[in-house]
Design an enzyme around this catalytic site. Structure first.
Site, short mmCIF file in Angstrom:
data_model
loop_
_atom_site.label_atom_id
_atom_site.label_comp_id
_atom_site.label_asym_id
_atom_site.label_seq_id
_atom_site.Cartn_x
_atom_site.Cartn_y
_atom_site.Cartn_z
N ASP A 1 1.16 -1.45 0.13
CA ASP A 1 -0.02 -0.26 -0.13
C ASP A 1 0.81 0.84 0.16
OD1 ASP A 1 -1.85 1.68 0.22
OD2 ASP A 1 -2.88 0.34 2.14
N TRP A 2 0.89 2.28 -0.33
CA TRP A 2 1.43 3.55 -0.03
C TRP A 2 1.59 3.87 1.00
CZ3 TRP A 2 0.00 1.35 -4.16
CH2 TRP A 2 -0.04 1.87 -5.96
#
Ligand code: BGC
Length: 787
Positions: A257-258
């Site tokens: 995930d970012w």
């Protein structure tokens, strides 16, 4: 995106043999291997992190292209370029209903269609991988991202996700199944530890991912921000390698995930391929290089991940289509149809709905949502639609003939405690034949990054509804919300329509349902509780001091309400229709089966009402007697059927061993125990219409897994073990036994039986030594049994 010519071959250059990509076919494994052999360590490090916000790193000297990834999930949020964020300036794209609406359709074929449309739009916008769907379980109605997730039930979430993924990927565009795993809250999502036991993790939280991976092979899986059982999702070898790759056969790559990655080297070791976004990678590439050089990280592991990344990158590039039409008009119509399939008619006393125009001439429309719709959730999934329909416009244009439509705002969306508009709305409602009140959650109530703290509507909405209920008996409440809400006025209103966050064409769908152009067929994919205090995670959400204890264990959603016998406001699977369905003639393929046989269940469903309609037939399995605690029942099949009035159809379900199994954390495996199972067929979890009982005989052959902390009772009550005990400690057992009675019939008191074996040397006064206890355990563990 710049397209590279694909197909790899070896070319002799001044520097030696180099792999080059020269065609448009996907490379073979050998070619991939050769390509990886051409990469420098620095390039391998580069490839395992993004280039910028939305793209992977190209290696131009070897013709390795980049791919463009974009949110997701219910539409494309494609930024103007891969290195800009795309909040507000994203390319126009169709905004479909969000996942909580899509799931209420319970329609796999429809999800596949939505997926196809999303895939086409991705192609048109040059996007190679769509960052969705999200299959995290709705553990609490407070979850800030519930609007982006499918269900509280793992089977429903997994099956719908698989259909969506197959749809998107049929267009040559990849997906990212997210957020892997136990990412069930937003509070402190970058650090929080989901303290979940193994059984619950497998049965509830992993299962939707497992179904989607096994059935649809998403090109990528997105690792979560949070920690799971103490380890970051992006660094968990147990999850990323053992579960995903080894157990489920995942063929794609894991992306973070970012900004989720804390320790990139640890991530690579665990099986996390790609750190996103690129800016973080630039800081940590050197760390990867150093780790390989120092021997901390095995280069062959890096090579494996790079090979897998290249397989996805080259496949994406090979399947990219130039000049695809985005089909925005066509998709607007699809978005309307999808939204109408998702609408759930929660209540319809006195058949207030559908609105019959010859009966109801004066229609009062109340509520700002009718002119200013909320159609999607807040956060990274925000799509910029080319247009958004408004309810007032739709009914005036399409349903306005022969009726008078009046409007009152009723509340201010920007101020939930402004009650000044209620009086006027009450007057407008009182003067009409029917009042349609649009109420729900304003944007600030539901968002990625923030959990809700309550499940109430804004006070102004609740007060408005109460006021109108006092003056208008033909009252229809139309709800706009991404997740369950409380309805303190439920008994005072005859009709409630749940329209969710219905996407850009949701307003038309509401009109279609209200006026009967569409017969509602949605069913709740999540339980609506009466009160927050009744919900399973109430005492453990969102946790504290960095830890969320999943104390309700497997009892999530309806599994909890049923076990506790708590009546919900509306149960899981509930949804009404304008017609009636009759359920009959349940048949099972056999009354006695083994776990390897499989079971077919058939029944007939007939539309006995006046109009055509669709029904979601639900199959639940109960295991009333089990070695481990089990839910009252669990959803194991569902099917949406379309029927004309008077028409009947046979519905068929096939069940396998897994549908009868629990996950045994001691054995680390799924076990279908011998015994009776009940099959229930229903129109909702609370409305089981047909039942059948079958007997299952397990063919599994299991080894005992005892140790010196196994309780004496377990051995004593086991036919295979009791003789061993008698052989080892006849004196002590004899002392428990009345004279003349065989040792095997000794009555040992409970308080002695509830002792771990390690205590035996003490209370047998040395008749058995600690070494002999260890030997006894070993002997027991050599035996096998059928569960
Ligand atoms: C979200 C993801 C999303 C990513 C990229 C993250 O904050 O959790 O769902 O795909 O950002 O926008």
């Amino acid at each position: 995106m710049m397209r590279y010519l694909l197909f790899i071959c070896l070319v002799f250059t001044g520097l030696g043999w180099q792999a080059q990509v020269i065609g448009n076919e996907q490379p073979t494994e050998q070619q991939l291997e050769r390509l990886v052999a051409q990469l420098t360590l620095e390039e391998k490090a580069l490839l395992t992190s993004g280039r910028d916000a939305w793209s992977t790193q190209p290696i131009e000297r070897l013709g390795i292209p980049y791919i463009w990834v974009a949110d997701g999930p219910h539409g494309l949020r494609r930024a103007p370029s891969t290195d800009t964020w795309g909040y507000g300036d994203q390319a126009p794209a169709t905004c479909f209903p969000t996942a909580s609406a899509l799931s209420a359709s319970w329609d796999k074929a429809l999800l596949h269609e939505v997926g196809q449309a999303l895939g086409q739009e991705a192609q048109a916008l040059g996007v190679n991988v769509l960052l969705g769907p999200g299959v995290n379980i709705k553990r609490s109605p407070l979850g800030g991202r519930n609007f982006e997730y499918f269900s509280e039930d793992p089977l429903l979430a997994g099956e719908l996700a698989a259909a969506y993924i197959q749809g998107v990927q049929s267009q040559g565009v990849g997906t990212s199944l997210k957020h892997f795993v136990a990412n069930n809250q937003e509070t402190q999502r970058m650090y929080m530890n989901s303290a979940v036991d193994d059984r619950t993790l497998n049965e509830i939280y992993l299962t939707p991912f497992e179904i989607a991976v096994r059935k649809a092979q998403p090109w990528t899986v997105m690792a979560c921000y949070n920690r799971v059982q103490g380890v970051y999702g992006s660094q968990s070898a147990k999850l990323l390698t053992q579960k995903l790759k080894q157990e489920w056969g995942f063929e794609g790559i894991v992306i973070s995930d970012w900004d989720a990655v804390i320790d990139r080297v640890e991530g690579i070791r665990a099986g996390m391929h790609l750190e996103m976004p690129g800016k973080a990678g630039h800081l940590t590439n050197q760390r990867v290089i150093d780790a390989v050089k120092s021997g901390e990280l095995d280069e062959s592991q890096l090579d494996r991940l790079v090979t897998e990344i290249l397989r996805v990158v080259l496949r994406a590039d090979a399947t990219a289509r130039e000049e695809e039409d985005q089909k925005l008009e066509e998709h607007h119509a699809l978005a309307r149809r999808v939204a109408s399939e998702a609408i759930v008619l929660l209540k319809n006393d006195n058949d207030v709905l559908p609105l019959l125009r010859d009966r109801l001439k004066d229609i009062a429309v109340i509520g700002e949502f009718a002119v200013n719709p909320r159609y999607q959730g807040n956060g990274s999934s925000e799509v910029k639609p080319p247009r958004v329909d408004r309810f007032m416009d739709v009914i005036e244009a399409e349903y306005g003939d022969g009726v008078n439509i009046t409007y009152a705002q009723g509340y201010e969306l920007s101020d939930d405690r402004d009650f000044s508009l209620i009086d006027e709305a009450r007057k407008v409602a009182a003067a009409a034949d029917v009042a349609l009140v649009f109420a729900g959650l304003p944007q600030q109530y539901e968002s990625e990054g923030i959990d809700r703290t309550h499940i109430d509507l804004p006070p102004s909405h609740n007060r408005l509804i109460e006021a109108i209920a006092g003056v208008q008996k033909n009252l229809v409440i139309i709800l706009t919300n991404g997740s369950a809400v409380a309805m303190p006025w439920v008994d005072r209103v005859p009709a409630i329509v749940e329209s969710w966050l219905g996407g850009q064409a949701g307003a038309g769908a509401v009109a279609d349902v209200l006026f009967g152009a569409v017969n509602p067929s949605g069913k709740l994919a999540e339980t609506f509780p009466m009160r927050l205090q009744d919900t399973p995670a109430y005492l453990n959400f969102p946790g504290e001091q960095g830890e969320t204890i999943y104390g309700e264990r497997i009892f999530v959603g309806y599994r909890y309400f049923e076990a506790r016998e708590i009546a919900p406001l509306f149960p899981f699977g509930h949804g009404l229709s304008y017609t009636r369905f009759d359920y009959s003639d349940i048949q099972v393929s056999a009354k006695d089966i083994t776990d390897s046989d499989g079971l077919t269940v058939t029944l007939t469903i007939t539309n006995t009402g006046p109009v055509a309609g669709k029904e979601v037939v639900q199959l639940y399995v109960s295991d009333p007697v089990s070695r481990l605690q089990r839910p009252v029942k669990e959803l194991k099949g569902f099917s949406k059927v379309t029927l004309e009035p008077g028409e009947g159809e046979e519905v068929r379900f096939t069940l396998g061993a897994r549908d009868f199994s629990y996950y045994d954390p001691g054995q680390s495996r799924w076990i279908a125990e011998s015994g009776a199972f009940e099959i229930g067929i229903g129109a909702s979890s609370a409305d089981i219409k047909l039942r059948q009982t079958i007997q299952l005989a397990s063919t599994q052959q299991l080894n005992y897994q005892f140790d010196e902390y196994t309780f004496l009772r377990v051995l004593w009550e086991n036919e295979q073990m009791r003789p061993l005990l008698i052989e080892r400690i006849p004196g002590w057992i004899g002392s428990m036994t009345a004279e003349g009675m065989p040792l095997g019939e000794a009555v040992i008191q409970d308080f002695l039986l509830d002792q771990p074996l390690i205590k035996l040397p003490f209370f047998t006064a040395g008749e058995i030594s600690p070494e002999q206890v260890a030997d006894l355990v070993e002997r027991c563990n050599e035996m096998t049994y059928r569960p």
